[in-house]
Design a protein around this motif. Structure first.
Motif, short mmCIF file in Angstrom:
data_model
loop_
_atom_site.label_atom_id
_atom_site.label_comp_id
_atom_site.label_asym_id
_atom_site.label_seq_id
_atom_site.Cartn_x
_atom_site.Cartn_y
_atom_site.Cartn_z
N PHE A 101 0.84 -1.19 0.00
CA PHE A 101 0.00 0.00 0.00
C PHE A 101 0.88 1.25 0.00
CE2 PHE A 101 -2.38 3.45 1.80
CZ PHE A 101 -3.69 3.28 1.37
N ASN A 102 1.86 1.28 0.90
CA ASN A 102 2.77 2.43 0.98
C ASN A 102 3.46 2.69 -0.35
OD1 ASN A 102 2.24 3.04 3.63
ND2 ASN A 102 3.94 1.83 4.44
N LYS A 103 4.02 1.63 -0.93
CA LYS A 103 4.76 1.77 -2.18
C LYS A 103 3.86 2.26 -3.31
CE LYS A 103 8.22 -1.73 -1.01
NZ LYS A 103 8.77 -3.07 -1.32
N LEU A 151 4.31 5.83 -5.32
CA LEU A 151 4.42 5.87 -6.78
C LEU A 151 3.33 6.75 -7.39
CD1 LEU A 151 5.71 4.88 -9.40
CD2 LEU A 151 4.20 2.87 -9.30
N SER A 152 2.10 6.60 -6.93
CA SER A 152 1.00 7.37 -7.52
C SER A 152 1.18 8.86 -7.25
CB SER A 152 -0.35 6.88 -6.97
OG SER A 152 -0.44 7.06 -5.57
N LEU A 189 -5.37 10.07 -4.75
CA LEU A 189 -6.40 10.60 -3.85
C LEU A 189 -7.14 9.46 -3.15
CD1 LEU A 189 -7.81 13.07 -2.73
CD2 LEU A 189 -9.37 13.01 -4.70
N LEU A 190 -7.39 8.37 -3.85
CA LEU A 190 -8.03 7.21 -3.24
C LEU A 190 -7.16 6.62 -2.14
CD1 LEU A 190 -9.57 5.44 -6.38
CD2 LEU A 190 -10.80 6.69 -4.58
N PHE A 191 -5.85 6.52 -2.41
CA PHE A 191 -4.92 6.03 -1.39
C PHE A 191 -4.93 6.97 -0.18
CE2 PHE A 191 -2.61 3.58 -4.78
CZ PHE A 191 -2.74 2.34 -4.17
N VAL A 225 -6.61 8.41 5.47
CA VAL A 225 -7.35 9.25 6.40
C VAL A 225 -8.39 8.42 7.16
CG1 VAL A 225 -9.00 11.16 6.58
CG2 VAL A 225 -7.00 11.38 5.10
N LEU A 226 -9.11 7.58 6.42
CA LEU A 226 -10.15 6.76 7.06
C LEU A 226 -9.56 5.76 8.05
CD1 LEU A 226 -12.45 6.08 3.97
CD2 LEU A 226 -12.87 7.65 5.87
N LYS A 227 -8.31 5.32 7.77
CA LYS A 227 -7.63 4.40 8.70
C LYS A 227 -6.87 5.15 9.78
CE LYS A 227 -7.07 0.39 5.67
NZ LYS A 227 -6.10 -0.60 5.14
N LYS A 228 -7.01 6.49 9.76
CA LYS A 228 -6.37 7.36 10.75
C LYS A 228 -4.83 7.29 10.71
CE LYS A 228 -10.34 7.21 13.85
NZ LYS A 228 -10.91 8.43 13.26
N ASN A 229 -4.29 6.95 9.52
CA ASN A 229 -2.85 7.04 9.32
C ASN A 229 -2.45 8.42 8.78
OD1 ASN A 229 -3.31 3.78 8.31
ND2 ASN A 229 -1.93 4.26 9.99
N MET A 230 -3.46 9.20 8.39
CA MET A 230 -3.23 10.56 7.92
C MET A 230 -4.41 11.41 8.39
SD MET A 230 -2.99 12.06 4.00
CE MET A 230 -1.69 10.96 3.49
#
Length: 295
Positions: free
Chosen positions: A114-116, A120-121, A167-169, A174-179
């Motif tokens: 996911f991070n990678k 990239l995106s 934007l989807l990532f 945000v929804l997972k509260k990582n951002m």
């Protein structure tokens, strides 16, 4: 928002203001100066980083790592010479990932893939925003490097696609509260700022503004912190001393190539080919640095 980010925003707007007073040739000269000074410098300390990310007590491992680094640069150079279209695509992908990783290295999701993908995106979004808003100059460089003609509308399509994917990532983060929502809104604001800068400035000047102030300098800070435990004037001087020989060899090599070829039409393609050759190995080294910092 940290102190440097605030300074970078001010510098970016100041650079945008300067664009109205610099002619296109002047923008190109200043842009190239920044790229070949701080831009090349930020990748000139890789061998020092390699010795840090590997186990110093294993000289064979270190030798192999350094050998693979040099080999990667040589292979990349050969690819730009023999299969330029493939090398150019690889350069864009590696650069995009490298830019995204540097920008979002403090934002963590537990899934490495996911991070990678997000790195990239985001990097592709930045690059194709630049290409789309400077499409004529970009098409000329691509044609000079590969002999292929790239339709300008393709830049718009690829930018739109990668921006939606990023934007989807980001929304998922945000929804997972990582951002935080605040961070996401700030990133969208930055994209708007970059769009104005890229539209106003020439290709090289626009690239230099992003590459230097939003990538190279933050990368130098990260490297100082990793190598010396702090970011200060003292550690920056140490960093300069450690990087100087490699930096001097790099710019001397490019200078000799320019003098030897003496063809202004391939000046920019040659610069991007050179940056591409060193980007492959540099991106691997920085990824190793971030991995080691995570543990």
């Amino acid at each position: 928002m940290d102190n440097y980010t605030k300074i970078a925003i001010i510098i970016t707007f100041f650079s945008l203001w300067l664009s109205g007073y610099f002619s296109s040739p002047s923008q190109q000269v200043v842009g190239l100066f920044l790229i070949f000074s701080l831009g090349i410098l930020h990748g000139s300390n890789d061998l020092k980083l390699i010795s840090k990310v590997t186990t110093a007590s294993k000289p064979i491992q270190l030798t192999l790592f350094i050998g693979s680094y040099i080999g990667t640069v040589l292979i990349a150079s050969l690819l730009f010479y023999s299969i330029p279209s493939f090398a150019l695509v690889a350069f864009v992908i590696f650069s995009a990932y490298h830019f995204g990783e540097q920008h979002f290295n403090t934002v963590s999701n537990n899934t490495s893939t996911f991070n990678k993908s997000m790195f990239l995106s985001y990097g592709l979004t930045i690059l194709f925003l630049l290409f789309n808003l400077n499409s004529t100059a970009t098409v000329e460089i691509i044609n000079s490097l590969t002999g292929l003609t790239f339709l300008t509308v393709w830049f718009q399509w690829i930018f739109t696609f990668t921006a939606i994917i990023w934007l989807l990532f980001a929304l998922t983060m945000v929804l997972k509260k990582n951002m935080t929502w605040k961070r996401l809104l700030f990133e969208l604001f930055l994209l708007l700022v970059f769009a104005v800068v890229f539209k106003t400035a020439t290709l090289i000047w626009a690239f230099a503004i992003y590459f230097i102030f939003w990538h190279s300098i933050p990368s130098i800070f990260e490297q100082q912190s990793f190598l010396y435990g702090e970011v200060s004037i003292k550690t920056f001087i140490i960093y300069i001393k450690s990087s100087f020989v490699i930096w001097l060899i790099s710019i001397t090599t490019v200078g000799l190539l320019f003098l030897w070829i003496q063809d202004e039409k391939i000046l920019l393609p040659l610069m991007f080919a050179f940056l591409g050759a060193i980007t492959f190995a540099h991106s691997f080294t920085i990824s190793k640095m971030f991995m080691k910092k995570a543990f």
